[in-house]
Scaffold this motif. Sequence first.
Motif, PDB file in Angstrom:
ATOM      1  N   ALA A 103       0.864  -1.178   0.000  1.00  0.00           N
ATOM      2  CA  ALA A 103       0.000   0.000   0.000  1.00  0.00           C
ATOM      3  C   ALA A 103       0.900   1.228   0.000  1.00  0.00           C
ATOM      4  O   ALA A 103       1.914   1.274   0.706  1.00  0.00           O
ATOM      5  CB  ALA A 103      -0.907   0.014   1.223  1.00  0.00           C
ATOM      6  N   PHE A 104       0.522   2.227  -0.782  1.00  0.00           N
ATOM      7  CA  PHE A 104       1.287   3.454  -0.924  1.00  0.00           C
ATOM      8  C   PHE A 104       0.433   4.591  -0.372  1.00  0.00           C
ATOM      9  O   PHE A 104      -0.663   4.838  -0.876  1.00  0.00           O
ATOM     10  CB  PHE A 104       1.645   3.702  -2.385  1.00  0.00           C
ATOM     11  CG  PHE A 104       2.406   2.556  -3.014  1.00  0.00           C
ATOM     12  CD1 PHE A 104       3.784   2.583  -3.106  1.00  0.00           C
ATOM     13  CD2 PHE A 104       1.726   1.433  -3.497  1.00  0.00           C
ATOM     14  CE1 PHE A 104       4.484   1.528  -3.675  1.00  0.00           C
ATOM     15  CE2 PHE A 104       2.415   0.376  -4.073  1.00  0.00           C
ATOM     16  CZ  PHE A 104       3.804   0.415  -4.148  1.00  0.00           C
ATOM     17  N   ARG A 112       4.629   7.072   2.070  1.00  0.00           N
ATOM     18  CA  ARG A 112       5.052   5.924   2.875  1.00  0.00           C
ATOM     19  C   ARG A 112       4.592   4.654   2.174  1.00  0.00           C
ATOM     20  O   ARG A 112       3.481   4.610   1.625  1.00  0.00           O
ATOM     21  CB  ARG A 112       4.422   6.026   4.268  1.00  0.00           C
ATOM     22  CG  ARG A 112       4.912   5.023   5.308  1.00  0.00           C
ATOM     23  CD  ARG A 112       4.318   5.397   6.664  1.00  0.00           C
ATOM     24  NE  ARG A 112       4.771   4.524   7.737  1.00  0.00           N
ATOM     25  CZ  ARG A 112       4.414   4.671   9.025  1.00  0.00           C
ATOM     26  NH1 ARG A 112       3.607   5.664   9.383  1.00  0.00           N
ATOM     27  NH2 ARG A 112       4.860   3.837   9.954  1.00  0.00           N
ATOM     28  N   ILE A 113       5.425   3.638   2.181  1.00  0.00           N
ATOM     29  CA  ILE A 113       5.081   2.355   1.576  1.00  0.00           C
ATOM     30  C   ILE A 113       4.945   1.313   2.679  1.00  0.00           C
ATOM     31  O   ILE A 113       5.847   1.154   3.511  1.00  0.00           O
ATOM     32  CB  ILE A 113       6.149   1.895   0.565  1.00  0.00           C
ATOM     33  CG1 ILE A 113       6.339   2.958  -0.524  1.00  0.00           C
ATOM     34  CG2 ILE A 113       5.748   0.564  -0.071  1.00  0.00           C
ATOM     35  CD1 ILE A 113       7.431   2.624  -1.519  1.00  0.00           C
ATOM     36  N   PHE A 114       3.807   0.618   2.690  1.00  0.00           N
ATOM     37  CA  PHE A 114       3.539  -0.440   3.664  1.00  0.00           C
ATOM     38  C   PHE A 114       3.544  -1.800   2.973  1.00  0.00           C
ATOM     39  O   PHE A 114       3.029  -1.944   1.861  1.00  0.00           O
ATOM     40  CB  PHE A 114       2.167  -0.262   4.320  1.00  0.00           C
ATOM     41  CG  PHE A 114       2.039   0.947   5.208  1.00  0.00           C
ATOM     42  CD1 PHE A 114       2.507   0.922   6.516  1.00  0.00           C
ATOM     43  CD2 PHE A 114       1.433   2.105   4.737  1.00  0.00           C
ATOM     44  CE1 PHE A 114       2.368   2.028   7.337  1.00  0.00           C
ATOM     45  CE2 PHE A 114       1.289   3.213   5.549  1.00  0.00           C
ATOM     46  CZ  PHE A 114       1.758   3.182   6.851  1.00  0.00           C
ATOM     47  N   PRO A 122       0.604  -4.523   9.261  1.00  0.00           N
ATOM     48  CA  PRO A 122       1.357  -3.855   8.186  1.00  0.00           C
ATOM     49  C   PRO A 122       2.746  -3.438   8.670  1.00  0.00           C
ATOM     50  O   PRO A 122       2.936  -3.051   9.828  1.00  0.00           O
ATOM     51  CB  PRO A 122       0.499  -2.626   7.876  1.00  0.00           C
ATOM     52  CG  PRO A 122      -0.866  -2.955   8.404  1.00  0.00           C
ATOM     53  CD  PRO A 122      -0.627  -3.808   9.616  1.00  0.00           C
ATOM     54  N   LYS A 123       3.698  -3.521   7.755  1.00  0.00           N
ATOM     55  CA  LYS A 123       5.069  -3.144   8.072  1.00  0.00           C
ATOM     56  C   LYS A 123       5.515  -2.010   7.145  1.00  0.00           C
ATOM     57  O   LYS A 123       5.260  -2.045   5.941  1.00  0.00           O
ATOM     58  CB  LYS A 123       6.017  -4.326   7.888  1.00  0.00           C
ATOM     59  CG  LYS A 123       5.625  -5.584   8.669  1.00  0.00           C
ATOM     60  CD  LYS A 123       5.683  -5.365  10.173  1.00  0.00           C
ATOM     61  CE  LYS A 123       5.366  -6.653  10.922  1.00  0.00           C
ATOM     62  NZ  LYS A 123       5.261  -6.424  12.398  1.00  0.00           N
ATOM     63  N   THR A 124       6.191  -1.030   7.698  1.00  0.00           N
ATOM     64  CA  THR A 124       6.720   0.052   6.880  1.00  0.00           C
ATOM     65  C   THR A 124       7.917  -0.433   6.085  1.00  0.00           C
ATOM     66  O   THR A 124       8.865  -0.989   6.645  1.00  0.00           O
ATOM     67  CB  THR A 124       7.120   1.253   7.753  1.00  0.00           C
ATOM     68  OG1 THR A 124       5.961   1.747   8.438  1.00  0.00           O
ATOM     69  CG2 THR A 124       7.695   2.369   6.897  1.00  0.00           C
ATOM     70  N   VAL A 125       7.878  -0.210   4.765  1.00  0.00           N
ATOM     71  CA  VAL A 125       8.960  -0.609   3.876  1.00  0.00           C
ATOM     72  C   VAL A 125       9.868   0.582   3.566  1.00  0.00           C
ATOM     73  O   VAL A 125      11.087   0.452   3.499  1.00  0.00           O
ATOM     74  CB  VAL A 125       8.395  -1.195   2.574  1.00  0.00           C
ATOM     75  CG1 VAL A 125       9.492  -1.460   1.552  1.00  0.00           C
ATOM     76  CG2 VAL A 125       7.619  -2.477   2.862  1.00  0.00           C
ATOM     77  N   ALA A 126       9.264   1.754   3.363  1.00  0.00           N
ATOM     78  CA  ALA A 126      10.030   2.953   3.048  1.00  0.00           C
ATOM     79  C   ALA A 126       9.200   4.184   3.383  1.00  0.00           C
ATOM     80  O   ALA A 126       7.970   4.147   3.345  1.00  0.00           O
ATOM     81  CB  ALA A 126      10.429   2.973   1.576  1.00  0.00           C
ATOM     82  N   GLN A 127       9.882   5.273   3.710  1.00  0.00           N
ATOM     83  CA  GLN A 127       9.255   6.575   3.893  1.00  0.00           C
ATOM     84  C   GLN A 127      10.116   7.586   3.141  1.00  0.00           C
ATOM     85  O   GLN A 127      11.324   7.686   3.389  1.00  0.00           O
ATOM     86  CB  GLN A 127       9.138   6.945   5.360  1.00  0.00           C
ATOM     87  CG  GLN A 127       8.259   5.978   6.155  1.00  0.00           C
ATOM     88  CD  GLN A 127       7.931   6.480   7.537  1.00  0.00           C
ATOM     89  OE1 GLN A 127       7.179   7.439   7.694  1.00  0.00           O
ATOM     90  NE2 GLN A 127       8.475   5.838   8.554  1.00  0.00           N
TER      91      GLN A 127
END
Length: 500
Positions: A103-104, A112-114, A122-127
């Motif tokens: 999810a973006f 933020r990319i989850f 959900p886990k944060t992949v990138a911000q």
Amino acid sequence: MILLSNPRTRRRRLGVVAAAGGLLAALLTAQPAVATPDPGDGPAQEQKVSESTRAEVREALADGEIPGQNEIVHSDNIEHVANIPKDVLPGTNSDLAFQGRYAFAGNYDGFRIFDIGNPRSPKTVAQVLCPGSQNDISVSGNLLFLSTDSSRSDSSCNSTTQPATEKSSWEGMKVFDISDKTNPKYVAAVETACGSHTHTLVPERRNVYVYVSSYSPNAAYPDCRPPHDGISVIKVPRYAPEKAAVVGFPVLFPGEGPDGGGNPGAPTNPGVSKTTGCHDITVLPGKDLAAGACMGDGILFSIADPEHPKVIDQVQDNVNFAFWHSATFNQKADKVIFTDELGGGSGATCNAEIGPNRGADGIYDIVGKGDKRKLVFRSYFKIPRHQANTENCVAHNGSLIPVRGRDLMVQAWYQGGVSVWDFTDSAHPKEIAYFDRGPLTTDTIRSAGSWSAYYYNGYIYSNEMARGFDVLKINDRRTDPARWVKLRELNVQTQPDYFD
């Protein structure tokens, strides 16, 4: 957490007396938040309310007429499975897009990319820090698109705010390579007239067309002067995104006068926004069809030639619609839902004084065939719970819940929460589920609530402006068949053919 078996069990009646004063008068004449230029990239300023309003809020809280501050309530067929608070991006959360297990989430400070492979965790992949309101977001293949609708010193992610009266100021579209979700790369920028408040993708195999919606021109803005009666069209080569460029500015509202043939607004139509562009467009590529929510007008148009869209029909509602905000087709493309963002999203419009027909959804049937199709009004829909006069609440972004033979939608209502409703009978829509929180504040109006609420692969995802990323699960026989519909990608403004 309180479980409610009936959406009307705890009907919220706050606001009848207080809204009758200056606040109501302000809302009835309020214009939507200015798109160009934005004074900054932070949330809207707090709005003061009267002491009588504050007293009424305190009384309603004590009486249980509204949930407590930040208290969660929902119908018993919705489960709240996760909330991820804001992290390094402190700005206002905005729109959402989806691809595979990701999810973006847009934010006025970037995106933020989850990883939502497990929706309950959900886990944060990138911000990515890249300020520029409102950072409307979408994805296609390895490309991510981000709208900038505030005047910036340049197109970089290190830019600062700069007046739109300066020729060197920049607004428009940014393009990122997301082939590595953990490390997005900024690859292109395209300046567009009046910036990009929202955008809509029309994907093809080799290119992605981007319809850029923007508005509020001013003779003092070198890059945003009237008339501004159309949309910018950007062509982005998938394998050479750095060559992205504007390929046209189709006029959607031809006519005499400085602003073309759109709604003239006040004084001709008091309380209605003058049409100086579009706010949002939804396309149905499988049917070469699009619907535009364009300030004072709703339009239906053909995108058979994506570089040269052609308007089929144009409608207005000068009684109850203040600002045509967004559009959603049903799956058969014989209905369109238009939303009215009365008060620009920062007003408390979900109360008895405003009533059920303003700040609501307008349901239109599409009748006829081909270029002779017409939009015919059928009814309004608004959430049945009154909110506090310290809660910004109005119809906002939502998506279909794909079930054959039914027209079901989930929708964000800012601090009105998330509503699931049925418009199969377009003359008699009804709510079937909801999720809500009590007011963020009880002494001022501070912007919060669900900006976007979308159904994707079995779950509802909501980007809460102030309180983070929410995941909901609806358990209802009417929506259960949607669990079998799996998508590889979803940009809600580029509606898929769910069953084709």
